[in-house]
Design a protein around this motif. Structure first.
Motif, PDB file in Angstrom:
ATOM      1  N   SER A 242      -5.281  -3.779   1.300  1.00  0.00           N
ATOM      2  CA  SER A 242      -5.492  -2.947   0.108  1.00  0.00           C
ATOM      3  C   SER A 242      -5.395  -1.468   0.468  1.00  0.00           C
ATOM      4  CB  SER A 242      -6.853  -3.252  -0.508  1.00  0.00           C
ATOM      5  OG  SER A 242      -6.929  -4.597  -0.935  1.00  0.00           O
ATOM      6  N   ARG A 243      -5.927  -1.112   1.628  1.00  0.00           N
ATOM      7  CA  ARG A 243      -5.837   0.281   2.067  1.00  0.00           C
ATOM      8  C   ARG A 243      -4.394   0.681   2.344  1.00  0.00           C
ATOM      9  NH1 ARG A 243      -3.903   3.294   4.920  1.00  0.00           N
ATOM     10  NH2 ARG A 243      -4.144   2.069   6.809  1.00  0.00           N
ATOM     11  N   GLN A 244      -3.636  -0.232   2.929  1.00  0.00           N
ATOM     12  CA  GLN A 244      -2.223   0.037   3.165  1.00  0.00           C
ATOM     13  C   GLN A 244      -1.460   0.169   1.848  1.00  0.00           C
ATOM     14  OE1 GLN A 244      -1.373  -3.327   5.687  1.00  0.00           O
ATOM     15  NE2 GLN A 244      -1.553  -2.134   7.562  1.00  0.00           N
ATOM     16  N   LEU A 245      -1.813  -0.637   0.863  1.00  0.00           N
ATOM     17  CA  LEU A 245      -1.183  -0.517  -0.450  1.00  0.00           C
ATOM     18  C   LEU A 245      -1.506   0.826  -1.100  1.00  0.00           C
ATOM     19  CD1 LEU A 245      -1.657  -4.090  -1.960  1.00  0.00           C
ATOM     20  CD2 LEU A 245       0.463  -3.036  -1.198  1.00  0.00           C
TER      21      LEU A 245
ATOM     22  N   ALA B 114       3.830  11.702   6.210  1.00  0.00           N
ATOM     23  CA  ALA B 114       3.322  11.827   7.579  1.00  0.00           C
ATOM     24  C   ALA B 114       1.959  11.166   7.718  1.00  0.00           C
ATOM     25  CB  ALA B 114       3.234  13.304   7.967  1.00  0.00           C
ATOM     26  N   ARG B 115       1.135  11.287   6.698  1.00  0.00           N
ATOM     27  CA  ARG B 115      -0.190  10.648   6.736  1.00  0.00           C
ATOM     28  C   ARG B 115      -0.051   9.137   6.776  1.00  0.00           C
ATOM     29  NH1 ARG B 115      -4.707  11.197   8.634  1.00  0.00           N
ATOM     30  NH2 ARG B 115      -4.711  13.361   7.881  1.00  0.00           N
ATOM     31  N   ALA B 116       0.823   8.580   5.958  1.00  0.00           N
ATOM     32  CA  ALA B 116       0.996   7.127   5.921  1.00  0.00           C
ATOM     33  C   ALA B 116       1.529   6.604   7.258  1.00  0.00           C
ATOM     34  CB  ALA B 116       1.932   6.738   4.783  1.00  0.00           C
ATOM     35  N   VAL B 117       2.480   7.313   7.820  1.00  0.00           N
ATOM     36  CA  VAL B 117       3.013   6.897   9.120  1.00  0.00           C
ATOM     37  C   VAL B 117       1.955   7.035  10.208  1.00  0.00           C
ATOM     38  CG1 VAL B 117       4.742   7.420  10.880  1.00  0.00           C
ATOM     39  CG2 VAL B 117       5.384   7.419   8.473  1.00  0.00           C
ATOM     40  N   GLY B 118       1.146   8.071  10.137  1.00  0.00           N
ATOM     41  CA  GLY B 118       0.089   8.264  11.128  1.00  0.00           C
ATOM     42  C   GLY B 118      -0.976   7.195  11.077  1.00  0.00           C
ATOM     43  N   ASN B 119      -1.117   6.514   9.938  1.00  0.00           N
ATOM     44  CA  ASN B 119      -2.121   5.448   9.820  1.00  0.00           C
ATOM     45  C   ASN B 119      -1.663   4.132  10.443  1.00  0.00           C
ATOM     46  OD1 ASN B 119      -3.914   7.104   8.442  1.00  0.00           O
ATOM     47  ND2 ASN B 119      -3.131   6.507   6.432  1.00  0.00           N
TER      48      ASN B 119
END
Length: 242
Positions: A186-189, A145-150
């Motif tokens: 890099s943050r997305q990775l 959920a955190r990754a999708v929210g970003n």
């Protein structure tokens, strides 16, 4: 013209008029042409100097543009997002993302099963393993959920950085925009790594629970087998005297 005469012992000085000659200006064309050529050369040199100064001024302007800083910075946003992801990883339930924690808790709940343990101890360990598995899946769902929210904030930052790169005034601004785009990737990775790690953790905890359940069943069987076997005997049901 002056004349000196001697007349009866007296000196007489007489003057006679001499007609004046007319004065005419003489034009030297060769000298004039030479002066014009020199003036033209001087003007050409001045024009060349002006052009050179203009080129130098433009070069300084270009250098100033190349050294201009990019007015847009997404660093604070990226750092905030990474901090939120890191904090979420630190909230992992029961078995944390720590080698020491994994070694200690895994040994206590998954590898210390033996037939000498009481039923209550075996049940307590099974309860712990079940809670670890459920907590692992919950942690994985939170991380997803955190990754999708970003994604929305990442999309906005990427749009701003691409626009800034395309409208950059100089090389430095373009390079800074490119560096920030790399930082965003890099943050997305890091989000991808976090999601994969949380999913892997949940699956590993569930597999470990299943393996421990098999060991627990073996321990319970051995615990039951330690009791004396049943020995059949004669049982009198009816009174032979009657």
């Amino acid at each position: 013209m002056r004349r000196v005469l001697f007349f009866y012992g007296v000196v007489v000085i007489s003057f006679s008029a001499v007609p004046a000659r007319a004065q005419w200006a003489v034009f030297d064309s060769a000298n004039f042409g030479q002066n014009v050529l020199q003036a033209a050369r001087a003007l050409q040199q001045i024009d060349n100097q002006i052009t050179s100064l203009a080129n130098q001024a433009q070069m300084l302007v270009n250098q100033a543009k190349n050294l201009a800083m990019l007015p847009l910075s997404t660093l604070s946003t990226l750092q905030s997002t990474i901090s939120q992801t890191t904090a979420l990883l630190a909230q992992a339930q029961n078995i944390a993302y720590s080698v020491t924690s994994v070694e200690q808790q895994y040994q206590q709940a998954y590898t210390s099963i033996s037939s000498s343990m009481s039923d209550s101890a075996l049940f307590s360990q099974a309860q712990t393993r079940w809670q670890n598995a459920v907590g692992g899946f919950e942690d994985a769902l939170k991380m997803q959920a955190r990754a999708v929210g970003n994604i929305p904030s990442d999309s906005s930052a990427m749009t701003q950085l691409v626009s800034a790169s395309q409208s950059s005034a100089g090389a430095l601004q373009a390079a800074q925009a490119g560096n920030q785009l790399l930082a965003l990737q890099s943050r997305q990775l890091s989000d991808v790594v976090a999601v994969l790690s949380s999913n892997g953790r949940a699956q590993d905890l569930d597999r470990a629970r299943e393996a421990a359940a098999e060991a627990e069943g073996q321990a319970q069987y051995e615990h039951f087998a330690q009791h004396d076997a049943y020995v059949p005997g004669a049982v009198s049901v009816f009174n032979d005297g009657n």
